[in-house]
Design a protein around this motif. Structure first.
Motif, short mmCIF file in Angstrom:
data_model
loop_
_atom_site.label_atom_id
_atom_site.label_comp_id
_atom_site.label_asym_id
_atom_site.label_seq_id
_atom_site.Cartn_x
_atom_site.Cartn_y
_atom_site.Cartn_z
N GLY A 1 0.88 -1.37 0.15
CA GLY A 1 0.10 -0.20 0.08
C GLY A 1 0.73 1.42 -0.17
N ALA A 2 0.28 2.26 0.02
CA ALA A 2 1.11 3.50 -0.13
C ALA A 2 1.53 4.09 1.40
CB ALA A 2 0.07 4.94 -0.37
N ASN A 3 0.66 3.23 2.14
CA ASN A 3 1.62 3.41 3.82
C ASN A 3 1.60 2.25 4.21
OD1 ASN A 3 2.22 4.35 6.24
ND2 ASN A 3 0.32 5.65 6.59
N GLU B 1 0.47 1.38 7.86
CA GLU B 1 -0.94 1.58 8.15
C GLU B 1 -1.65 0.11 8.17
OE1 GLU B 1 -3.71 3.50 9.30
OE2 GLU B 1 -2.72 4.75 8.04
N CYS C 1 -4.86 -2.50 7.72
CA CYS C 1 -5.93 -2.48 6.89
C CYS C 1 -6.91 -3.40 7.37
CB CYS C 1 -5.96 -2.74 5.15
SG CYS C 1 -5.00 -1.52 4.66
N ARG D 1 -11.27 6.31 12.53
CA ARG D 1 -10.39 6.75 11.29
C ARG D 1 -10.82 6.04 10.19
NH1 ARG D 1 -5.54 2.83 11.01
NH2 ARG D 1 -6.16 1.31 12.74
N LEU E 1 -9.94 4.08 6.57
CA LEU E 1 -8.91 3.24 5.92
C LEU E 1 -9.49 2.81 4.57
CD1 LEU E 1 -7.66 0.52 8.36
CD2 LEU E 1 -6.39 2.80 7.69
N LYS F 1 -7.44 4.13 -1.52
CA LYS F 1 -6.40 5.03 -2.03
C LYS F 1 -5.15 5.09 -1.10
CE LYS F 1 -8.14 9.25 0.28
NZ LYS F 1 -7.44 10.45 0.61
N ASP F 2 -5.48 4.34 0.32
CA ASP F 2 -4.37 4.35 1.45
C ASP F 2 -3.72 2.94 0.98
OD1 ASP F 2 -5.26 6.67 2.47
OD2 ASP F 2 -6.91 5.74 3.64
N CYS G 1 -5.47 -0.12 0.98
CA CYS G 1 -6.12 -1.18 1.62
C CYS G 1 -7.25 -1.67 0.49
CB CYS G 1 -6.93 -0.56 2.81
SG CYS G 1 -6.02 0.01 4.12
#
Length: 100
Positions: free
Chosen positions: A24-26, A29, A31, A49, A51, A54-55, A57
């Motif tokens: 993922g992008a992070n 993070e 998911c 928050r 998820l 685009k993050d 997930c």
């Protein structure tokens, strides 16, 4: 008291485990692997928050953190999820006004 304990136990069992995002992008993070369709009682939620895909997930979700620190994954497109988020935002804005 016993019924409240039963509800919290049931919610603990509903708690969905999360795993690190794959590619993922992070990468730090977490998911959600799935989301619960059963409404979560808003009075046990203290934070949330998002998820999202685009993050990085695969399953878009709102992660609610309960008063006891459990994390529950919920679908972001459900009305009951929106109600909990609005209540949390309203309470947060109210707390900011009182602390200023």
């Amino acid at each position: 008291m016993a019924s409240q304990a039963a509800v919290l136990l049931a919610l603990s069992l509903l708690s969905l485990w999360t795993s690190p995002a794959l590619g993922g992008a992070n990468d730090a993070e977490d998911c959600c692997l799935s989301v619960t369709q059963r409404p979560i009682p808003g009075n046990i939620v203290r934070a949330f928050r998002y998820l999202l895909i685009k993050d990085g997930c695969r399953v878009p979700a709102v992660v609610f953190t309960t008063l006891r620190g459990h994390q529950l994954c919920a679908p972001p497109d459900q009305p009951w999820v929106d109600r909990i988020i609005r209540r949390l935002q309203k309470n947060s804005a109210k707390n900011k006004r009182h602390s200023s």
